[in-house]
Design a protein around this motif. Structure first.
Motif, PDB file in Angstrom:
ATOM      1  N   GLU A  60       0.842  -1.206   0.000  1.00  0.00           N
ATOM      2  CA  GLU A  60       0.000   0.000   0.000  1.00  0.00           C
ATOM      3  C   GLU A  60       0.874   1.252   0.000  1.00  0.00           C
ATOM      4  OE1 GLU A  60      -2.140  -0.802   3.614  1.00  0.00           O
ATOM      5  OE2 GLU A  60      -3.814  -1.750   2.545  1.00  0.00           O
ATOM      6  N   THR A  61       1.958   1.213   0.778  1.00  0.00           N
ATOM      7  CA  THR A  61       2.895   2.335   0.798  1.00  0.00           C
ATOM      8  C   THR A  61       3.486   2.541  -0.589  1.00  0.00           C
ATOM      9  OG1 THR A  61       3.448   1.805   3.094  1.00  0.00           O
ATOM     10  CG2 THR A  61       4.945   3.292   1.929  1.00  0.00           C
ATOM     11  N   ALA A  62       3.868   1.445  -1.243  1.00  0.00           N
ATOM     12  CA  ALA A  62       4.460   1.528  -2.581  1.00  0.00           C
ATOM     13  C   ALA A  62       3.488   2.174  -3.568  1.00  0.00           C
ATOM     14  CB  ALA A  62       4.870   0.142  -3.061  1.00  0.00           C
ATOM     15  N   LYS A  63       2.248   1.729  -3.577  1.00  0.00           N
ATOM     16  CA  LYS A  63       1.246   2.299  -4.496  1.00  0.00           C
ATOM     17  C   LYS A  63       1.024   3.781  -4.219  1.00  0.00           C
ATOM     18  CE  LYS A  63      -1.177  -2.044  -5.196  1.00  0.00           C
ATOM     19  NZ  LYS A  63      -2.410  -2.801  -4.956  1.00  0.00           N
ATOM     20  N   ARG A  64       0.915   4.141  -2.941  1.00  0.00           N
ATOM     21  CA  ARG A  64       0.684   5.543  -2.567  1.00  0.00           C
ATOM     22  C   ARG A  64       1.862   6.411  -2.969  1.00  0.00           C
ATOM     23  NH1 ARG A  64       2.620   7.855   1.529  1.00  0.00           N
ATOM     24  NH2 ARG A  64       2.908   5.985   2.804  1.00  0.00           N
ATOM     25  N   GLU A  65       3.073   5.962  -2.665  1.00  0.00           N
ATOM     26  CA  GLU A  65       4.257   6.762  -2.981  1.00  0.00           C
ATOM     27  C   GLU A  65       4.453   6.924  -4.488  1.00  0.00           C
ATOM     28  OE1 GLU A  65       6.199   8.625  -1.150  1.00  0.00           O
ATOM     29  OE2 GLU A  65       5.334   8.076   0.776  1.00  0.00           O
ATOM     30  N   VAL A  66       4.220   5.875  -5.255  1.00  0.00           N
ATOM     31  CA  VAL A  66       4.331   5.981  -6.713  1.00  0.00           C
ATOM     32  C   VAL A  66       3.349   7.033  -7.225  1.00  0.00           C
ATOM     33  CG1 VAL A  66       3.867   4.775  -8.891  1.00  0.00           C
ATOM     34  CG2 VAL A  66       5.293   3.697  -7.146  1.00  0.00           C
ATOM     35  N   ALA A  67       2.108   6.996  -6.741  1.00  0.00           N
ATOM     36  CA  ALA A  67       1.103   7.985  -7.175  1.00  0.00           C
ATOM     37  C   ALA A  67       1.502   9.396  -6.749  1.00  0.00           C
ATOM     38  CB  ALA A  67      -0.266   7.622  -6.601  1.00  0.00           C
ATOM     39  N   LEU A  81       3.124  -4.110 -10.346  1.00  0.00           N
ATOM     40  CA  LEU A  81       3.933  -3.894  -9.151  1.00  0.00           C
ATOM     41  C   LEU A  81       4.373  -5.257  -8.641  1.00  0.00           C
ATOM     42  CD1 LEU A  81       4.970  -1.869  -6.966  1.00  0.00           C
ATOM     43  CD2 LEU A  81       2.899  -2.442  -5.687  1.00  0.00           C
ATOM     44  N   ARG A  82       5.664  -5.406  -8.438  1.00  0.00           N
ATOM     45  CA  ARG A  82       6.194  -6.684  -7.979  1.00  0.00           C
ATOM     46  C   ARG A  82       6.923  -6.496  -6.651  1.00  0.00           C
ATOM     47  NH1 ARG A  82       9.123 -10.843 -11.816  1.00  0.00           N
ATOM     48  NH2 ARG A  82       6.938 -11.135 -12.299  1.00  0.00           N
ATOM     49  N   ASP A  83       6.492  -7.254  -5.657  1.00  0.00           N
ATOM     50  CA  ASP A  83       7.155  -7.277  -4.351  1.00  0.00           C
ATOM     51  C   ASP A  83       8.334  -8.238  -4.459  1.00  0.00           C
ATOM     52  OD1 ASP A  83       7.973  -7.586  -1.714  1.00  0.00           O
ATOM     53  OD2 ASP A  83       5.936  -7.773  -0.935  1.00  0.00           O
ATOM     54  N   TRP A  84       9.524  -7.743  -4.219  1.00  0.00           N
ATOM     55  CA  TRP A  84      10.720  -8.584  -4.312  1.00  0.00           C
ATOM     56  C   TRP A  84      10.892  -9.478  -3.086  1.00  0.00           C
ATOM     57  CZ3 TRP A  84      15.379  -5.516  -6.734  1.00  0.00           C
ATOM     58  CH2 TRP A  84      15.012  -5.058  -8.003  1.00  0.00           C
ATOM     59  N   HIS A  85      10.079  -9.263  -2.059  1.00  0.00           N
ATOM     60  CA  HIS A  85      10.208 -10.015  -0.808  1.00  0.00           C
ATOM     61  C   HIS A  85      11.651  -9.931  -0.307  1.00  0.00           C
ATOM     62  CE1 HIS A  85       6.137 -11.423  -1.222  1.00  0.00           C
ATOM     63  NE2 HIS A  85       6.416 -11.707  -2.489  1.00  0.00           N
ATOM     64  N   TYR A  86      12.140  -8.710  -0.357  1.00  0.00           N
ATOM     65  CA  TYR A  86      13.523  -8.415   0.010  1.00  0.00           C
ATOM     66  C   TYR A  86      13.523  -7.063   0.699  1.00  0.00           C
ATOM     67  CZ  TYR A  86      18.446  -7.183  -0.638  1.00  0.00           C
ATOM     68  OH  TYR A  86      19.738  -6.797  -0.433  1.00  0.00           O
ATOM     69  N   SER A  87      14.348  -6.919   1.710  1.00  0.00           N
ATOM     70  CA  SER A  87      14.441  -5.622   2.373  1.00  0.00           C
ATOM     71  C   SER A  87      15.891  -5.337   2.751  1.00  0.00           C
ATOM     72  CB  SER A  87      13.544  -5.562   3.607  1.00  0.00           C
ATOM     73  OG  SER A  87      13.926  -6.523   4.545  1.00  0.00           O
ATOM     74  N   ASN A  88      16.164  -4.050   2.884  1.00  0.00           N
ATOM     75  CA  ASN A  88      17.464  -3.556   3.321  1.00  0.00           C
ATOM     76  C   ASN A  88      17.274  -2.874   4.665  1.00  0.00           C
ATOM     77  OD1 ASN A  88      18.940  -3.937   0.736  1.00  0.00           O
ATOM     78  ND2 ASN A  88      17.475  -2.424  -0.001  1.00  0.00           N
ATOM     79  N   THR A  89      18.249  -3.001   5.529  1.00  0.00           N
ATOM     80  CA  THR A  89      18.275  -2.202   6.749  1.00  0.00           C
ATOM     81  C   THR A  89      19.489  -1.305   6.631  1.00  0.00           C
ATOM     82  OG1 THR A  89      17.253  -3.960   8.047  1.00  0.00           O
ATOM     83  CG2 THR A  89      18.424  -2.236   9.269  1.00  0.00           C
ATOM     84  N   TYR A  90      19.258  -0.017   6.761  1.00  0.00           N
ATOM     85  CA  TYR A  90      20.367   0.909   6.610  1.00  0.00           C
ATOM     86  C   TYR A  90      20.302   2.008   7.658  1.00  0.00           C
ATOM     87  CZ  TYR A  90      16.971   3.872   4.192  1.00  0.00           C
ATOM     88  OH  TYR A  90      15.871   4.623   3.886  1.00  0.00           O
ATOM     89  N   GLU A  91      21.444   2.632   7.872  1.00  0.00           N
ATOM     90  CA  GLU A  91      21.519   3.753   8.803  1.00  0.00           C
ATOM     91  C   GLU A  91      20.928   4.986   8.150  1.00  0.00           C
ATOM     92  OE1 GLU A  91      24.734   6.032  11.671  1.00  0.00           O
ATOM     93  OE2 GLU A  91      25.406   4.387  10.395  1.00  0.00           O
ATOM     94  N   VAL A 105      11.708  -3.584  -0.884  1.00  0.00           N
ATOM     95  CA  VAL A 105      12.000  -3.304  -2.291  1.00  0.00           C
ATOM     96  C   VAL A 105      10.907  -3.871  -3.207  1.00  0.00           C
ATOM     97  CG1 VAL A 105      13.708  -3.526  -4.130  1.00  0.00           C
ATOM     98  CG2 VAL A 105      14.458  -3.326  -1.750  1.00  0.00           C
ATOM     99  N   PHE A 106      10.482  -3.014  -4.145  1.00  0.00           N
ATOM    100  CA  PHE A 106       9.496  -3.361  -5.159  1.00  0.00           C
ATOM    101  C   PHE A 106      10.007  -2.892  -6.513  1.00  0.00           C
ATOM    102  CE2 PHE A 106       7.112  -2.970  -1.286  1.00  0.00           C
ATOM    103  CZ  PHE A 106       6.058  -3.859  -1.391  1.00  0.00           C
ATOM    104  N   SER A 107       9.421  -3.426  -7.564  1.00  0.00           N
ATOM    105  CA  SER A 107       9.645  -2.873  -8.894  1.00  0.00           C
ATOM    106  C   SER A 107       8.286  -2.683  -9.551  1.00  0.00           C
ATOM    107  CB  SER A 107      10.549  -3.762  -9.748  1.00  0.00           C
ATOM    108  OG  SER A 107      10.020  -5.053  -9.888  1.00  0.00           O
ATOM    109  N   LEU A 108       8.252  -1.757 -10.468  1.00  0.00           N
ATOM    110  CA  LEU A 108       7.025  -1.442 -11.194  1.00  0.00           C
ATOM    111  C   LEU A 108       7.369  -1.379 -12.673  1.00  0.00           C
ATOM    112  CD1 LEU A 108       4.044  -0.552 -11.207  1.00  0.00           C
ATOM    113  CD2 LEU A 108       4.868   1.792 -11.029  1.00  0.00           C
ATOM    114  N   GLN A 109       6.867  -2.348 -13.416  1.00  0.00           N
ATOM    115  CA  GLN A 109       7.116  -2.371 -14.853  1.00  0.00           C
ATOM    116  C   GLN A 109       5.997  -1.623 -15.557  1.00  0.00           C
ATOM    117  OE1 GLN A 109       8.645  -6.008 -16.483  1.00  0.00           O
ATOM    118  NE2 GLN A 109       7.566  -5.696 -18.415  1.00  0.00           N
TER     119      GLN A 109
END
Length: 153
Positions: free
Chosen positions: A50-57, A71-81, A101-105
């Motif tokens: 939902e965050t991904a769709k909202r932010e893209v819009a 919209l494709r959910d990569w089922h992957y995440s990063n943790t960063y400072e 992480v997601f991608s949108l084709q």
């Protein structure tokens, strides 16, 4: 209800074509800082998709509701400072963020892009390897380089 501080959970959405042209947007608050669509959850119970769709819009004007846009959910995440210059946006003591992480084709680079001028000043479509080099964020650059694994041919 929106939180008083940013929630340290966000999304990264790499928008691209089947030919691996990638959309990058330049931040309004940092000249020369190019990135893919990013954004934090508005509420604790908001799903990352939902965050991904909202932010893209919000950031590009692209509505994710058509069959030609995937919209494709990569089922992957990063943790960063979190960069020190942006930590004031988070609750005291919060130093790290989890980025989903997601991608949108999209069908082509001719798709209309409507930037939010408060957040971004310009956009560019670049071949994925060039786009990766232009990103200021290491996690964004790495996600773009992984893109060939997620393209629907």
């Amino acid at each position: 209800m929106t939180q008083p501080y940013k929630i340290p959970q966000s999304v990264l959405v790499v928008i691209h074509t089947r030919e691996l042209d990638v959309l990058l947007i330049e931040r309004a608050d940092r000249a020369g800082f190019w990135q893919s669509v990013t954004g934090s959850k508005d509420t604790l119970d908001e799903l990352p998709s939902e965050t991904a769709k909202r932010e893209v819009a919000e950031e590009t004007g692209i509505q994710i509701d058509g069959v030609a846009i995937t919209l494709r959910d990569w089922h992957y995440s990063n943790t960063y400072e979190i960069y020190p210059t942006w930590r004031h946006r988070y609750a005291p003591g919060v130093t790290h963020n989890i980025e989903h992480v997601f991608s949108l084709q999209v069908p082509s680079t001719n798709i209309p892009i409507r930037l939010s001028p408060r957040e971004h000043v310009q956009f560019a479509w670049l071949p994925y390897q060039e786009a990766s080099k232009r990103c200021f964020s290491v996690s964004n650059a790495e996600a773009i380089l992984r893109l060939p694994n997620f393209v629907q041919r």
